[in-house]
Design an enzyme around this catalytic site. Structure first.
Site, mmCIF file in Angstrom:
data_model
loop_
_atom_site.group_PDB
_atom_site.id
_atom_site.type_symbol
_atom_site.label_atom_id
_atom_site.label_comp_id
_atom_site.label_asym_id
_atom_site.label_seq_id
_atom_site.Cartn_x
_atom_site.Cartn_y
_atom_site.Cartn_z
ATOM 1 N N ASP A 1 0.118 5.096 0.954
ATOM 2 C CA ASP A 1 0.031 6.001 2.100
ATOM 3 C C ASP A 1 0.002 5.225 3.407
ATOM 4 O OD1 ASP A 1 -0.872 8.849 0.778
ATOM 5 O OD2 ASP A 1 -1.735 7.162 -0.309
ATOM 6 N N ASP B 1 -1.486 -0.971 5.879
ATOM 7 C CA ASP B 1 -1.706 -0.455 7.231
ATOM 8 C C ASP B 1 -3.185 -0.282 7.568
ATOM 9 O OD1 ASP B 1 -1.965 1.797 5.426
ATOM 10 O OD2 ASP B 1 -1.873 3.100 7.177
ATOM 11 N N ASP C 1 0.875 -1.165 0.000
ATOM 12 C CA ASP C 1 0.000 0.000 0.000
ATOM 13 C C ASP C 1 0.917 1.221 0.000
ATOM 14 O OD1 ASP C 1 -2.382 1.618 0.448
ATOM 15 O OD2 ASP C 1 -1.681 1.800 2.506
#
Length: 219
Positions: free
Chosen positions: A14, A171, A12
């Site tokens: 960001d 995250d 991922d």
């Protein structure tokens, strides 16, 4: 149980590969300043950074997507953010060493993000990551964004690999949900923004990594 050696490690963007929260928060504070409001501290924005304009405008102005003003505010926010993409955004500590470790083991790495491609491309260019990554897939390149697996499956097609030969690191719970649906081995990034209400150990990830170095140790 030991994770099988990956052919590809996908990240991922960001909150996992790159710490973009400072620039996202800066853009949100510019919107506040235009309305005569004082800036909020970065700590207020960091937990909602993975939610994009929805989360950042929600924190900055207390506005929701149902508000009739939201579309115009979102456009303003994205304009401010586009002008400040790499003002402070950087790879997370230890990530450079992890990328090197992936290459040293003969594997490739890439990016699968819900960020729109109009922002993803310039951000990766600004951080000199475009040529280094094997693939980059943004949400607007597929029919459904994460938590659907479409973008991850598209990455597999582009790289000519099977899902079970990939690790996906993210995250947010939606990253783990998407990775599992794509048949990938999933790693929850405990250094990220962790904006989900559900605790990280309940996301269903194969592993929880406290740092990029820990992932390098698993390779």
């Amino acid at each position: 149980m030991k994770l099988p050696t990956p052919k590809v490690v996908l990240f991922d963007l960001d909150g996992t590969l790159v710490d973009t929260a400072p620039d996202l928060g800066h853009a949100a504070n510019l919107i506040r300043a235009e309305r005569g409001l004082p800036p909020l501290p970065l700590a207020d924005y960091r937990p909602v950074a993975s939610a994009g304009a929805r989360g950042l405008l929600g924190k900055a102005l207390g506005i929701t997507m149902d508000d009739p003003e939201f579309p115009a505010l979102r456009a303003q926010f994205l304009d401010r953010y586009r002008d400040n993409l790499t003002r402070e955004s950087r790879l997370f500590d230890g990530m450079e060493a992890l990328l090197a470790a992936i290459g040293a083991r003969g594997a490739r790495w890439g990016i699968v993000t819900n960020k729109p491609s109009a922002l993803t491309g310039p951000l990766l260019d600004g951080l000199q990551l475009t040529a280094r990554s094997a693939v980059s897939i943004s949400a607007d390149e597929v029919a459904r964004a994460k938590p659907a697996p479409d973008a991850l499956l598209h990455a597999c097609e582009r790289l000519a690999v099977a899902g079970h030969d990939c690790w996906y690191v993210g995250d947010d719970k939606r990253d783990i949900t998407a990775g599992r649906a794509a048949g990938m081995h999933t790693i929850a990034a405990d250094w990220g923004y962790l904006g989900a209400d559900e605790p990280i150990d309940e996301w269903g990830a194969d592993r929880i990594a406290e740092s990029p170095q820990q992932i390098a140790d698993w390779l």
